[in-house]
Design a protein around this motif. Sequence first.
Motif, PDB file in Angstrom:
ATOM      1  N   TYR A   1       0.822  -1.198   0.000  1.00 51.64           N
ATOM      2  CA  TYR A   1       0.000   0.000   0.000  1.00 51.64           C
ATOM      3  C   TYR A   1       0.859   1.253   0.000  1.00 51.64           C
ATOM      4  O   TYR A   1       1.968   1.269   0.523  1.00 51.64           O
ATOM      5  N   TRP A   2       0.270   2.298  -0.534  1.00 53.60           N
ATOM      6  CA  TRP A   2       0.799   3.653  -0.332  1.00 53.60           C
ATOM      7  C   TRP A   2      -0.297   4.499   0.296  1.00 53.60           C
ATOM      8  O   TRP A   2      -1.400   4.601  -0.249  1.00 53.60           O
ATOM      9  N   TYR A   3       0.022   5.069   1.452  1.00 51.55           N
ATOM     10  CA  TYR A   3      -0.872   5.981   2.144  1.00 51.55           C
ATOM     11  C   TYR A   3      -0.290   7.386   2.074  1.00 51.55           C
ATOM     12  O   TYR A   3       0.918   7.568   2.082  1.00 51.55           O
ATOM     13  N   LYS A   4      -1.190   8.374   2.068  1.00 55.26           N
ATOM     14  CA  LYS A   4      -0.795   9.779   2.071  1.00 55.26           C
ATOM     15  C   LYS A   4      -1.324  10.428   3.341  1.00 55.26           C
ATOM     16  O   LYS A   4      -2.483  10.214   3.729  1.00 55.26           O
ATOM     17  N   GLN A   5      -0.477  11.227   3.986  1.00 60.61           N
ATOM     18  CA  GLN A   5      -0.903  11.956   5.178  1.00 60.61           C
ATOM     19  C   GLN A   5      -0.613  13.435   4.984  1.00 60.61           C
ATOM     20  O   GLN A   5       0.548  13.848   4.904  1.00 60.61           O
ATOM     21  N   GLU A   6      -1.664  14.221   4.929  1.00 64.22           N
ATOM     22  CA  GLU A   6      -1.506  15.674   4.858  1.00 64.22           C
ATOM     23  C   GLU A   6      -1.369  16.230   6.276  1.00 64.22           C
ATOM     24  O   GLU A   6      -1.748  15.563   7.245  1.00 64.22           O
ATOM     25  N   PRO A   7      -0.821  17.434   6.413  1.00 62.79           N
ATOM     26  CA  PRO A   7      -0.544  17.976   7.752  1.00 62.79           C
ATOM     27  C   PRO A   7      -1.769  17.968   8.658  1.00 62.79           C
ATOM     28  O   PRO A   7      -2.848  18.415   8.269  1.00 62.79           O
ATOM     29  N   GLY A   8      -1.602  17.446   9.865  1.00 66.59           N
ATOM     30  CA  GLY A   8      -2.659  17.456  10.866  1.00 66.59           C
ATOM     31  C   GLY A   8      -3.786  16.475  10.629  1.00 66.59           C
ATOM     32  O   GLY A   8      -4.789  16.512  11.346  1.00 66.59           O
ATOM     33  N   ALA A   9      -3.635  15.587   9.665  1.00 70.21           N
ATOM     34  CA  ALA A   9      -4.719  14.662   9.315  1.00 70.21           C
ATOM     35  C   ALA A   9      -4.282  13.217   9.504  1.00 70.21           C
ATOM     36  O   ALA A   9      -3.113  12.932   9.756  1.00 70.21           O
ATOM     37  N   GLY A  10      -5.264  12.319   9.393  1.00 71.04           N
ATOM     38  CA  GLY A  10      -4.960  10.901   9.430  1.00 71.04           C
ATOM     39  C   GLY A  10      -4.397  10.435   8.100  1.00 71.04           C
ATOM     40  O   GLY A  10      -4.134  11.230   7.194  1.00 71.04           O
ATOM     41  N   LEU A  11      -4.199   9.132   7.968  1.00 74.23           N
ATOM     42  CA  LEU A  11      -3.659   8.568   6.735  1.00 74.23           C
ATOM     43  C   LEU A  11      -4.805   8.172   5.817  1.00 74.23           C
ATOM     44  O   LEU A  11      -5.808   7.596   6.262  1.00 74.23           O
ATOM     45  N   GLN A  12      -4.627   8.464   4.542  1.00 78.37           N
ATOM     46  CA  GLN A  12      -5.625   8.059   3.557  1.00 78.37           C
ATOM     47  C   GLN A  12      -4.963   7.161   2.529  1.00 78.37           C
ATOM     48  O   GLN A  12      -3.847   7.454   2.067  1.00 78.37           O
ATOM     49  N   LEU A  13      -5.654   6.102   2.148  1.00 76.13           N
ATOM     50  CA  LEU A  13      -5.121   5.199   1.147  1.00 76.13           C
ATOM     51  C   LEU A  13      -5.027   5.919  -0.192  1.00 76.13           C
ATOM     52  O   LEU A  13      -6.005   6.486  -0.675  1.00 76.13           O
ATOM     53  N   LEU A  14      -3.835   5.871  -0.772  1.00 73.41           N
ATOM     54  CA  LEU A  14      -3.612   6.488  -2.078  1.00 73.41           C
ATOM     55  C   LEU A  14      -3.801   5.446  -3.177  1.00 73.41           C
ATOM     56  O   LEU A  14      -4.530   5.649  -4.146  1.00 73.41           O
ATOM     57  N   THR A  15      -3.148   4.329  -3.011  1.00 76.85           N
ATOM     58  CA  THR A  15      -3.246   3.238  -3.958  1.00 76.85           C
ATOM     59  C   THR A  15      -2.678   1.981  -3.305  1.00 76.85           C
ATOM     60  O   THR A  15      -2.024   2.044  -2.272  1.00 76.85           O
ATOM     61  N   TYR A  16      -2.927   0.838  -3.946  1.00 82.86           N
ATOM     62  CA  TYR A  16      -2.369  -0.403  -3.445  1.00 82.86           C
ATOM     63  C   TYR A  16      -2.110  -1.316  -4.632  1.00 82.86           C
ATOM     64  O   TYR A  16      -2.627  -1.107  -5.739  1.00 82.86           O
ATOM     65  N   ILE A  17      -1.313  -2.344  -4.394  1.00 83.96           N
ATOM     66  CA  ILE A  17      -1.033  -3.317  -5.446  1.00 83.96           C
ATOM     67  C   ILE A  17      -1.037  -4.705  -4.837  1.00 83.96           C
ATOM     68  O   ILE A  17      -0.543  -4.913  -3.730  1.00 83.96           O
ATOM     69  N   PHE A  18      -1.638  -5.614  -5.528  1.00 79.55           N
ATOM     70  CA  PHE A  18      -1.641  -7.004  -5.092  1.00 79.55           C
ATOM     71  C   PHE A  18      -0.291  -7.612  -5.422  1.00 79.55           C
ATOM     72  O   PHE A  18       0.327  -7.254  -6.437  1.00 79.55           O
ATOM     73  N   SER A  19       0.156  -8.539  -4.630  1.00 73.09           N
ATOM     74  CA  SER A  19       1.549  -9.004  -4.733  1.00 73.09           C
ATOM     75  C   SER A  19       1.834  -9.791  -6.015  1.00 73.09           C
ATOM     76  O   SER A  19       3.008 -10.011  -6.345  1.00 73.09           O
ATOM     77  N   ASN A  20       0.796 -10.210  -6.742  1.00 70.19           N
ATOM     78  CA  ASN A  20       1.075 -10.934  -7.985  1.00 70.19           C
ATOM     79  C   ASN A  20       1.081 -10.007  -9.203  1.00 70.19           C
ATOM     80  O   ASN A  20       1.131 -10.456 -10.331  1.00 70.19           O
TER      81      ASN A  20
END
Lengths: 114, 110
Positions: free
Chosen positions: A33-52
């Motif tokens: 996964y890649w998560y993005k966190q903007e200042p003062g906020a929680g983490l939001q999922l940006l994108t993900y990739i399945f391992s295959n």
Amino acid sequence: GEDVEQSLFLSVREGDSSVINCTYTDSSSTYLYWYKQEPGAGLQLLTYIFSNMDMKQDQRLTVLLNKKDKHLSLRIADTQTGDSAIYFCAESNDSGGGADGLTFGKGTHLIIQP
Amino acid sequence: DVKVTQSSRYLVKRTGEKVFLECVQDMDHENMFWYRQDPGLGLRLIYFSYDVKMKEKGDIPEGYSVSREKKERFSLILESASTNQTSMYLCASRDSGELFFGEGSRLTVL
């Protein structure tokens, strides 16, 4: 235990491409996964990739996975000031039905220069 | 719109006070988590719960406890707050796949 490593800082010029790299140790990872966190906020999922998979593209985002080297990267094309944030790499293997959570890297601060 | 809600965005407490951080999710997830986030250290898992009334220690449980009396609610408790517990606290939930986060609770202990 399992580990996820990423650089702490990346500085790019506005309009250039940003490439954030990550390495992990768990060879049984199911999702990355890649998560993005903007200042003062929680983490939001940006994108993900399945391992295959080895690549996933979504608009300005490209994720590349090299499973042999356990290396994941996130490329942001045409980087904009709104992309300034902390980007977290994470992995899971879901063998525990989700109770294991995710293993996170320490996060990469993406700094945009005008 | 799926949501994880943390009741307090900002708290200021004194050393020795008891602190409750509340988290509610509306996705009927089995698993809930509490992390703390500190500069240069990333996210560290404090406790997690995989079912009502069940809890497991994470990587840094010392000084914390948790409560999960209902499926949707997971509380983090600092029995006697200390200055080294000043941090950003993040609640999250999942079944499998994506972990959904709340907006975070920034706690300052004076």
